[in-house]
Write an enzyme that holds these catalytic residues in place. Sequence first.
Site, PDB file in Angstrom:
ATOM      1  NE  ARG A  22      -9.792  -7.251  -0.128  1.00  0.00           N
ATOM      2  CZ  ARG A  22     -10.211  -8.231   0.681  1.00  0.00           C
ATOM      3  NH1 ARG A  22     -10.950  -7.944   1.739  1.00  0.00           N
ATOM      4  NH2 ARG A  22      -9.877  -9.493   0.434  1.00  0.00           N
ATOM      5  N   GLY A 107      -0.544 -17.570   0.774  1.00  0.00           N
ATOM      6  CA  GLY A 107       0.664 -16.755   0.729  1.00  0.00           C
ATOM      7  C   GLY A 107       0.526 -15.432   1.439  1.00  0.00           C
ATOM      8  CE1 TYR A 371      34.371   8.960   3.992  1.00  0.00           C
ATOM      9  CE2 TYR A 371      36.317   9.869   2.929  1.00  0.00           C
ATOM     10  CZ  TYR A 371      35.272   8.960   2.949  1.00  0.00           C
ATOM     11  OH  TYR A 371      35.145   8.052   1.933  1.00  0.00           O
TER      12      TYR A 371
END
Length: 469
Positions: A22, A107, A371
């Site tokens: 499902r 579970g 940078y």
Amino acid sequence: MSSNESSRNGHAVILAAGRGTRMRSRLAKVLHPILGRPMVVWPAEAAESAGLSVVLVVHHQEDAVRAAMEDQRVSFARQEAPQGTGDAVASALAALPEAGTVVVLNGDGPLVRASTLEKLLEQHARSEALLTVVSMMVDEPGSYGRIVRSAGGGAECIVEAAHATPEELALNEVNTGLYAMDLAWLRGAIARLEPHPPKGEYYLTDCVAFAAAEGRAGVMILDDPEEALGVNSQVERAVAAGVLQNRIVHEHMRRGVAFEDPSSVTVEPGVMLGSDAWIERGVVLRGQTSVGEGCRIGAYSVLIDAQVSPSAVVLPHSVLESARVGAASSVGPFARLRPGTVLGTGCKVGNFVETKKTTLEDGAKASHLTYLGDARIGAGANVGAGTITCNYDGYAKHRTEIGAGAFIGSNSALVAPLTVGDGAIVGAGSVVINDVEADAIVVARGEERVRSGAAARFRRRRSPRSKKD
């Protein structure tokens, strides 16, 4: 963990063998993530916290489940062919001791609390029951198995909805799938189970009737039915994630953390937050992130395995991954700190600055559009807007060292490997390819030439009228 490892309170068997059709997914149901960890980790950790050693029953995608649990203290049992919950528990018996107490849980039930398991164990031991089933009261029982009580109020049996009479269907006390059982007794009870049509499955629920026949079947009604939510769809996974997130956020708030909009944040269970930290809306905190006392994390920032020291500020829309931010430093807005970034005390990394494997020592600044990769920026150094460390030559990465108190002018390119000494100045717009000694000034750009009146002459030549002439 070996099957014979001692435990404080007993053992737990977690049923994790199913496919979960499902979910409409190729991934085994118990591996679907909830707040950064596989679903099955949640009940496993609850069981361990309750003092139980854990055996995980696996089948579907067994290797993937084992790999996902490699950091957990669990052992495994294989169900050869899924034939119901009774068969699943039977598969685990070889991994369990002959006697003691075993808790069986699912579970796909991530919401069960350790405190609930502790309460179950306490009641089971106090009542001297052979089996204690956890039930809950619901207004709409739907497909849940119904708890049928005896005249004396004890559990008599569990009837699956598909086999229930109209009177049984009207019952609103239902089975949660959580049990505590005497292990020695369970071995004999499992052997007595009979297959049920149409699939020939063995139902663990039949054990309730076996224990009731001996007058030793107990029931514990769940205080919070929310804990019994089983995840069978993506909708239910999202609901479970919301419940767990709410628990985590509220626990942090009880410890003095402020959330601007608690319902909008993501805070994974491994995150540590100091008191008086302020978390703005839309923040995402993942992994082993830690945020110190008095910090502020700006809206829509994402921190993954990041460490932010006390009184630091991360301004909105910043991304930090495996980075360390020193006390009283400022990051952002719109900054990106990649893995290996370390900021000292009182540093500033401003808007549209990206760093990678770079250390900014105390008081160093890179305020805009920069940078910095594979670099060390010395204490008090200033890196101007538009500067880049050219760390990659197409084959390998190289380091840039910028000394304490150095000043790097805007729009400079520092071609690594390169060292700029303490107190040195790099003129704006420079492309620097050689080391710069301490306290030197370097200007590395083309010579400026001024030609008076040249702009006007250029426009005349380019105008449509001049072309007609």
